[in-house]
Design an enzyme around this catalytic site. Structure first.
Site, PDB file in Angstrom:
ATOM      1  N   ASP A 297      39.422  40.058  53.680  1.00 45.39           N
ATOM      2  CA  ASP A 297      40.124  40.562  54.852  1.00 45.39           C
ATOM      3  C   ASP A 297      41.387  41.253  54.350  1.00 45.39           C
ATOM      4  O   ASP A 297      41.758  41.173  53.176  1.00 45.39           O
ATOM      5  CB  ASP A 297      40.429  39.464  55.872  1.00 45.39           C
ATOM      6  CG  ASP A 297      40.614  40.059  57.278  1.00 45.39           C
ATOM      7  OD1 ASP A 297      40.781  41.296  57.390  1.00 45.39           O
ATOM      8  OD2 ASP A 297      40.607  39.314  58.256  1.00 45.39           O
TER       9      ASP A 297
HETATM   10  C1  BGC Z   1      41.363  41.872  60.508  1.00 44.83           C
HETATM   11  C2  BGC Z   1      39.946  42.307  60.299  1.00 44.83           C
HETATM   12  C3  BGC Z   1      39.873  43.814  60.242  1.00 44.83           C
HETATM   13  C4  BGC Z   1      40.782  44.309  59.135  1.00 44.83           C
HETATM   14  C5  BGC Z   1      40.779  45.813  58.968  1.00 44.83           C
HETATM   15  C6  BGC Z   1      42.295  42.525  59.499  1.00 44.83           C
HETATM   16  O1  BGC Z   1      43.635  42.270  59.793  1.00 44.83           O
HETATM   17  O2  BGC Z   1      41.437  40.470  60.428  1.00 44.83           O
HETATM   18  O3  BGC Z   1      39.133  41.794  61.302  1.00 44.83           O
HETATM   19  O4  BGC Z   1      38.562  44.233  60.035  1.00 44.83           O
HETATM   20  O5  BGC Z   1      42.104  43.914  59.422  1.00 44.83           O
HETATM   21  O6  BGC Z   1      41.390  46.449  60.010  1.00 44.83           O
END
Ligand code: BGC
Length: 755
Positions: A297
């Site tokens: 993530d």
């Molecule tokens: C979120 C994800 C997301 C990623 C990219 C993160 O902060 O938890 O779900 O896909 O950002 O935007």
């Protein structure tokens, strides 16, 4: 330069994260890499990897953000040259055929001309915005959910994307957690069915189609169980809860062929998910034999330092790659540290080879080595984004997502005699709010507000009034008098209240999940006029609104419905569509009941009813039951359940049980019912929940019509993890319940599983 709406992403766009590119004309001159069609995919992978230096391999494991930030971005003025040198394998947050084409051309200047992967959070639509995923889950309509994911994929793929960071399949039982809006609610069975539908929708017939993008099951794992519903918080849970409740939708996504997984921000029992070998290597890549790749993530590799699990980025990189995280989203831990870790012998090169192979395999499967620009086609982008069919489908999915919570005296559908309709409330004329969190590319002027939806529907036959009454938040009641006056002039009042769209979503946990501001006071003032009042509640999570639930004659829960919100709500209000949505999460009466879910355990002192508190597992000041239960939702008609028949009362192991009953529409309107089948395994070597959803069917019935509904239960539906965590069945009694909600069981019987 395109930018995302800052307030929705919650993070400002720092100039240093933006990319300045050469012109598109320059980009288009770049030559394509040579295509090869005669070799097998594995041969092509072998050949390519054999040519790669260690740095080039590690480059493929890096993912950088492009034109916007969806997390705390690193300042980097040097991205373009890193892309040109093959030091970046993937970009997120770059939108549109032209932008992705131009950036792809930069990647093709690298020595081995390996194309970039473009990923984006296409969570509930690209341009055509569908209801938020929790809202869509309320449709219990797997075909509709699959179709909505497919349209999102088609639009995204036409606009240069290869990959969506969806579906989010985290089970969530705490409505304080802002990210409940992104998932399918509290139940592992419903969640698994929806996970599968979404993966199949996004990925289409097969990867490589220009109407398909890679899906990404996230967040692996147990992110939805963050303590106290506070985003990013630690998770501490039993192996049993992990396997019974939180992992099933991930397994369903893997089985449906999800090309990628994303790990999660939370720690699980002391080990951050990103550095968790048990999750990523043992379960996902081991037991489940997952062949795709795992992306971290945003920044989650580097965040293992703040967790107190790694002392610096180098140690974080070591932990993450060892644990099976293949791609580093924006933490900048892999690029700077993995080469040294390999040379020092701390990371075997075989681990890098495995990670790069997984990523390159997907690039091949997407067809990017044959044509790196195949998704970046401006003509197709224009055509696909203009397809009117998508809006029509969005309207249908939106009406399917609406849940009728209350309808005293059949206030709904609105009477044709109503000549003056007042729309009252801060969301009555809003367009933007209906987009919810994670809106990608919708022009909010194209969203249909509730007021416009009613205008489209009633404009010729009724007069429409409007008063805002109050803001979504804030203490002012200055608009109340005008709102009351407006209500008094109307035959019926439609109230539009709820959260703002950025009150749920990532980093949007709320400790007090009431209707914000003065809105419930406004409802009181309007209900006191004595006019018939219909309250529409728009939100990204279950809210608590006890006064309204007790006193407003009719309530519709509409979530955030997307581009066609107003038309969909108007369809339901006037009865052109009979609502059939069912809650995918329990709605609490009180914060003190959270976490609250229907599949609870009996305990040794179960309370027989909401008043039974004497030495019972109960609250003195609050019933145990939720305000609205999982699976609950009314219709303009009523359904009768009768004639339950089981194929046997003594079911042999290895045999299947056939269950049938008759469902009848007793009312005046045609309508759909979601008939739900629950089981309880009465005595086990491990205690089982009082009810577990095992199957459901959504059935359309004309007025007076009856249908025989049949369910078939195989042994898998009777199984559970025994004390040694073996998935198995045990002989003994099962209670079988058929109902219209977890709280509304209409038919019941027993059977015995025998050896
Ligand atoms: C979120 C994800 C997301 C990623 C990219 C993160 O902060 O938890 O779900 O896909 O950002 O935007």
């Amino acid at each position: 330069m395109p930018k995302f709406p800052r307030f929705i992403l919650g993070v400002s766009v720092a100039a240093s994260v933006l990319l300045v590119l050469p012109s598109i004309a320059q980009a288009q001159k770049t030559k394509k890499p040579a295509a090869s069609t005669t070799k097998t995919l594995d041969q092509r992978l072998d050949e390519l990897i054999a040519q790669m230096t260690l740095e080039e391999k590690i480059g493929q494991l890096n993912q950088y953000t492009g034109d916007a930030a969806t997390g705390p971005a690193v300042t980097d003025n040097n991205k373009l040259s890193q892309i040109q040198k093959g030091q970046v394998g993937s970009m997120l947050n770059v939108k549109g055929a032209a932008r992705t084409r131009a950036l792809q051309a930069e990647a093709l200047k690298s020595r081995l001309k390996i194309p970039l992967l473009f990923g984006l959070d296409v969570i509930h639509g690209y341009q055509t915005t569908f209801p938020i995923p929790l809202g869509e889950a309320a449709s219990w309509d797997l075909a509709a959910i699959r179709q909505s994911a497919h349209i999102a994929a088609r639009e995204a793929a036409a606009a240069g994307q290869h990959w969506t960071f969806a579906p989010m399949v985290d089970i969530a039982r705490d409505p304080r957690w802002g990210r409940v809006m992104e998932g399918a609610g509290e139940d592992p069975y419903l969640g698994s069915q929806i996970a599968k539908a979404r993966v199949l929708g996004f990925q289409g017939e097969q990867l490589g189609g220009t109407d398909a993008v890679m899906a990404c099951a996230k967040h692996f794992a147990a992110y939805g169980a963050a303590i106290a519903g506070r985003d990013y918080n630690a998770v501490d849970m039993s192996e049993r809860a992990l396997w019974e409740v939180y992992l099933p939708p991930f397994k369903a996504a893997a089985d449906a062929g999800a090309a990628t997984f994303m790990n999660s921000f939370n720690e699980l029992n002391g080990i951050p998910a990103t550095g968790n070998s048990y999750l990523q290597r043992d379960i996902l890549k081991g037991q489940w034999n997952f062949q795709g790749f795992v992306v971290s993530d945003w920044g989650s590799i580097g965040e293992m330092i703040a967790h107190g699990y790694a002392k610096d980025n180098k140690e974080a990189a070591l932990e993450a790659i060892t644990a099976g995280s293949d791609m580093d989203m924006e933490s900048r831990s892999y690029g700077p540290n993995l080469p040294a870790l390999v040379r020092e012998g701390k990371v075997p090169e075989a681990l890098i080879n495995d990670a790069v192979r997984r990523i390159l395999r997907k690039k091949f499967e997407l067809g990017l080595f044959d044509d790196p620009y195949r998704f970046s086609n401006e003509k197709r982008e224009k055509q696909v984004l203009a397809d009117p069919q998508s809006r029509a489908i969005a309207r249908d999915v939106a009406r399917k997502s609406i849940v009728l919570l209350k309808n005293d005296n059949n206030v709904l559908p609105l009477s044709k005699q109503a000549k003056t309709v007042a729309v009252i409330g801060p969301l009555g004329q809003s367009k933007t709010q209906h987009l919810g969190f994670w809106n990608v590319s919708t022009d909010s002027t194209q969203v249909v507000s509730l007021y416009e939806g009613l205008q489209n529907k009633l404009g010729k036959t009724a007069k429409l009034l409007y008063a805002k009454g109050c803001g979504i938040t804030g203490d002012s009641q200055a608009g109340f008098a005008d709102a009351v006056k407006t209500a008094q002039q109307a035959d019926v009042v439609v109230m539009a209240v709820g959260e703002a769209r950025d009150m749920s979503g990532e980093a949007k946990s709320r400790a007090e999940i009431y209707l914000p501001g003065q809105q419930e006071e406004l409802i009181k003032a309007i209900v006191q006029t004595g006019k018939p009042v219909v309250v529409l509640i728009m939100a990204g999570r279950p809210l608590i609104f006890n006064w309204t639930a007790d006193h407003a004659p009719a309530i519709l829960y509409t979530w955030w419905l997307g581009s066609e919100a107003g038309n969909a709500m108007a369809d339901v209000l006037v009865g052109d569509y009979n609502p059939a949505g069912k809650l995918p999460m329990s709605f609490p009466r009180s914060l003190g009941q959270i976490p609250i879910f229907y599949a609870a355990k009996s305990t040794g002192r179960p309370s027989a009813n909401d008043k039974d508190t004497n030495y019972r597992s109960a609250y003195l000041d609050m019933p145990n039951s939720p305000r609205y239960a999982f699976g609950y939702g009314l219709s303009y008609t009523t359904f009768d359940y009768s004639g339950l028949t089981l194929s046997t009362k003594q079911l042999k192991k290895a045999d299947k049980l056939t269950v049938s009953f008759t469902l009848t529409n007793k009312g005046k309107y045609a309508g759909e019912e979601v008939a739900q089948l629950y089981l309880r395994d009465v005595v086990g070597s491990v205690t089982r929940p009082v009810k577990e959803l095992k199957d459901f069917q959504k059935v359309m019935l004309k007025p007076g019509e009856s249908k025989t509904i049949t369910f078939t239960l195989d042994q898998d539906k009777l199984a559970f993890y025994n004390p040694s965590m073996k998935w198995t069945t045990e002989p003994g009694e099962f209670r079988l319940m058929i109902g219209s909600a977890a709280s509304d069981i209409r038919l019941e019987d027993k059977f015995e599983l025998v050896d």
